[in-house]
Write an enzyme that holds these catalytic residues in place. Structure first.
Site, PDB file in Angstrom:
ATOM      1  N   CYS A 103      20.866  28.480  23.488  1.00 29.60           N
ATOM      2  CA  CYS A 103      21.060  27.444  24.504  1.00 29.60           C
ATOM      3  C   CYS A 103      19.818  27.335  25.381  1.00 29.60           C
ATOM      4  CB  CYS A 103      22.270  27.826  25.353  1.00 29.60           C
ATOM      5  SG  CYS A 103      22.532  26.771  26.785  1.00 29.60           S
ATOM      6  N   TYR A 132      12.144  13.587  51.886  1.00 23.93           N
ATOM      7  CA  TYR A 132      12.932  13.816  50.665  1.00 23.93           C
ATOM      8  C   TYR A 132      14.266  14.459  51.076  1.00 23.93           C
ATOM      9  CZ  TYR A 132       8.121  13.679  48.855  1.00 23.93           C
ATOM     10  OH  TYR A 132       6.815  13.350  48.591  1.00 23.93           O
ATOM     11  N   CYS A 188      10.689  23.501  44.541  1.00 24.52           N
ATOM     12  CA  CYS A 188      11.379  24.050  43.370  1.00 24.52           C
ATOM     13  C   CYS A 188      10.403  24.187  42.202  1.00 24.52           C
ATOM     14  CB  CYS A 188      12.574  23.182  42.985  1.00 24.52           C
ATOM     15  SG  CYS A 188      12.139  21.470  42.698  1.00 24.52           S
ATOM     16  N   CYS A 239      26.152  35.586  28.007  1.00 22.01           N
ATOM     17  CA  CYS A 239      26.605  34.412  27.262  1.00 22.01           C
ATOM     18  C   CYS A 239      26.338  34.576  25.761  1.00 22.01           C
ATOM     19  CB  CYS A 239      25.843  33.217  27.803  1.00 22.01           C
ATOM     20  SG  CYS A 239      26.252  31.731  26.978  1.00 22.01           S
TER      21      CYS A 239
HETATM   22  C1  LIG Z   1      14.601  18.549  45.781  1.00 22.23           C
HETATM   23  S1  LIG Z   1      15.581  17.206  46.307  1.00 22.23           S
HETATM   24  C2  LIG Z   1      15.826  17.638  48.000  1.00 22.23           C
HETATM   25  C3  LIG Z   1      16.981  16.989  48.693  1.00 22.23           C
HETATM   26  C4  LIG Z   1      17.385  17.562  50.046  1.00 22.23           C
HETATM   27  N1  LIG Z   1      16.258  17.997  50.830  1.00 22.23           N
HETATM   28  C5  LIG Z   1      18.384  18.674  49.885  1.00 22.23           C
HETATM   29  O1  LIG Z   1      18.040  19.834  50.082  1.00 22.23           O
HETATM   30  O2  LIG Z   1      19.521  18.379  49.547  1.00 22.23           O
HETATM   31  C6  LIG Z   1      14.429  15.922  46.325  1.00 22.23           C
HETATM   32  C7  LIG Z   1      14.964  14.611  46.845  1.00 22.23           C
HETATM   33  O3  LIG Z   1      13.883  13.700  46.897  1.00 22.23           O
HETATM   34  C8  LIG Z   1      14.311  12.417  46.490  1.00 22.23           C
HETATM   35  N2  LIG Z   1      13.088  11.728  46.086  1.00 22.23           N
HETATM   36  C9  LIG Z   1      12.381  11.852  44.927  1.00 22.23           C
HETATM   37  N3  LIG Z   1      11.231  11.173  44.998  1.00 22.23           N
HETATM   38  C10 LIG Z   1      11.191  10.616  46.234  1.00 22.23           C
HETATM   39  C11 LIG Z   1      10.228   9.806  46.914  1.00 22.23           C
HETATM   40  N4  LIG Z   1       9.085   9.463  46.323  1.00 22.23           N
HETATM   41  N5  LIG Z   1      10.518   9.405  48.164  1.00 22.23           N
HETATM   42  C12 LIG Z   1      11.688   9.747  48.752  1.00 22.23           C
HETATM   43  N6  LIG Z   1      12.623  10.529  48.168  1.00 22.23           N
HETATM   44  C13 LIG Z   1      12.372  10.959  46.917  1.00 22.23           C
HETATM   45  C14 LIG Z   1      15.338  12.693  45.425  1.00 22.23           C
HETATM   46  O4  LIG Z   1      16.223  11.619  45.289  1.00 22.23           O
HETATM   47  C15 LIG Z   1      16.030  13.950  45.987  1.00 22.23           C
HETATM   48  O5  LIG Z   1      17.109  13.594  46.807  1.00 22.23           O
END
Ligand SMILES: C[S@@+](CC[C@H](N)C(=O)[O-])C[C@H]1O[C@@H](n2cnc3c(N)ncnc32)[C@H](O)[C@@H]1O
Length: 474
Positions: A104, A331, A427, A98
């Site tokens: 960036c 999550y 992550c 890039c």
């Molecule tokens: C890293 S993403 C993982 C989503 C899913 N496992 C996937 O692979 O598509 C984290 C997720 O946790 C949700 N989240 C963040 N804090 C949370 C909490 N305290 N309780 C429940 N969900 C939460 C976010 O909205 C997001 O959808």
């Protein structure tokens, strides 16, 4: 009076420094007397003339003025993709794809061979487990990379700025650690069709809205790798008067869904409280393994569809299903893990804080004829302890928290519930290491840590580990 930082005296000076290693962000690290200096863009083994540009409490930051000479010290086990003809630079240095890479804030690792970047990410995970997790014995496997580590992103957020002189919107990406826009109409991390939309939409908005286009601050594009359809979401400070003309000029294939979110506060977040679909479909269709996913504008979906298949397969293997397990998917987002694991377990229950993501997850289960999953809206730290108190039991827990990791109450509930196996998808190696330490202290034994390159060219790394309960607390 604020205390004077003694390192400030170095700022503005030019020093010749030998790069000895990477820091976790992929910057070169050197020593200047007894002070650590981070130099973005420099690689271990390079000697570089560096201008010191910032002093922090414990380290300095420098920018490269020029490369001086290559040292004999090269990174162990790292073959070069590009045996550099220039003998001043490391053999693992490659030409960034890039043209705005050095300015960036999006990518940090384009200047090193992909093999080097994968090994760097493996070391970042290992360093976190050592320094933050204080784990004594652990194994970090080689990072699983991509065959083609470019054009993998299925979504992109593009900041826009109105230039009153040209009466045009300009687009680009934020410079590292700042809100100043580095102007560009391209990005090598997204498919070419997304680049085309990224270049065309701001032009159309300027043409249709004129001065009113200054109200548009972000362009968000989601792209289905499966159908090649796109969803475009405009982040605006106020709804423009000529919205109908805007729809007419923008709503053409491959855009199948056009949406708007109003956020009045210019320094506030990108997204307003709600998202209005202006034209077309309310969600985009994507596919992972054999499962179809409907994704609405605000729903989380893994940004790298191809590697998400690797990740779900890996997480499924680490769950070691026999077929009769009751599984927690904490999550759960739009149900990525639940839905791709559903045929391998007896029942899966997901918890997710964002209500529209849960609606998508439920709809996704229905559309795919999956009946052994259910999803609950709520924050894991409230819902899970309540369930555990009520005596609800799980055989396996998949936890995939945001970067800040699991709330302590979530870890406590996992332990309290005596869940035999926890598969942690992370992550952020730092919070992974912190949380794993807590689980290890509570009697869990981690298997091998498997980094996965979900975000090639950036300094982000995903990691999966399974933790098995080695004894049961009373
Ligand atoms: C890293 S993403 C993982 C989503 C899913 N496992 C996937 O692979 O598509 C984290 C997720 O946790 C949700 N989240 C963040 N804090 C949370 C909490 N305290 N309780 C429940 N969900 C939460 C976010 O909205 C997001 O959808």
């Amino acid at each position: 009076m604020p205390e004077e930082n003694p390192l400030q005296a170095w700022v503005g000076t030019v020093q010749e420094l030998n790069m000895i290693r990477f820091n976790d962000d992929g910057d070169g690290v050197a020593r200047l007397e007894d002070v650590t200096v981070f130099v973005p863009g420099a690689l271990p083994g390079e000697s570089v003339r560096v201008r010191v540009v910032a002093a922090h409490k414990r380290h300095l930051v420098g920018e490269v003025v020029e490369w001086v000479t290559k040292q004999e010290v090269l990174l162990e086990g790292q073959a070069s993709h590009n045996q550099a003809a220039d003998n001043r630079v490391s053999p693992v240095r490659v030409t960034p794809m890039c043209p705005v890479f050095d300015r960036c804030g999006g990518c940090q690792l384009q200047h090193m061979s992909y093999t080097t970047a994968l090994e760097h990410k493996r070391q970042v995970v290992g360093n976190a487990l050592l320094r933050i997790g204080h784990l004594e014995k652990f194994e970090v496997l080689p990072t699983i990379g991509m065959d083609e580590p470019w054009r993998y992103r299925n979504q992109i957020q593009v900041p826009l700025r109105y230039d009153p002189k040209t009466e045009q919107l300009v687009q680009g990406f934020f410079a590292s650690g700042s809100h100043s826009i580095i102007e560009t109409t391209s990005c090598a991390l997204v498919p070419r069709a997304v680049e085309e939309t990224m270049a065309a939409v701001p032009r159309q908005i300027s043409r249709v809205l004129g001065k009113e286009s200054s109200a548009v601050h972000h362009l968000i594009i989601r792209h289905s790798m499966h159908t090649n359809e796109q969803m475009v979401i405009l982040g605006v400070r106020k709804q423009p008067a000529s919205v109908k003309d805007l729809i007419k000029s923008l709503f053409h294939p491959p855009i199948v869904s056009l949406a708007m979110t109003v956020q009045e506060n210019p320094t506030g977040p990108v997204w307003g409280d709600s998202v209005e679909i202006l034209a077309g479909k309310p969600s985009l269709k994507e596919q992972l393994d054999e499962v179809e996913f409907l994704i609405s504008p605000r729903s989380f979906f893994q940004v790298n569809t191809k590697q998400a298949e690797v990740l779900t397969e890996l997480a499924r293997q680490r769950c070691a299903f026999q077929g009769d397990e009751i599984v927690l998917d904490a999550y759960c987002g739009t149900g990525t893990f639940s839905l791709t694991m559903a045929h391998h377990a007896k029942e899966i229950v997901g918890i997710e804080a964002v209500a529209p993501a849960v609606f998508d997850a439920r709809e996704n289960a229905k559309q795919n004829g999956i009946q052994n999953v259910r999803f609950e809206v709520g924050v894991v730290e409230h819902v899970l302890p309540r369930w555990v108190e009520q005596g609800i039991r799980f055989d396996v827990a998949v936890v995939d928290p945001p970067r800040k990791g699991c709330h302590p109450d979530v870890l406590q509930a996992l332990v309290h519930a005596n869940i035999p196996r926890v598969v942690y998808v992370s992550c952020n190696p730092a919070t992974l290491a912190r949380d794993v330490r807590i689980l290890v202290d509570a009697g869990y034994q981690p298997g091998a840590f498997q980094p996965v390159d979900m975000f090639p060219q950036t300094n982000h790394v995903e990691c999966v580990v399974s933790l098995v309960r080695s004894f049961v607390t009373p």
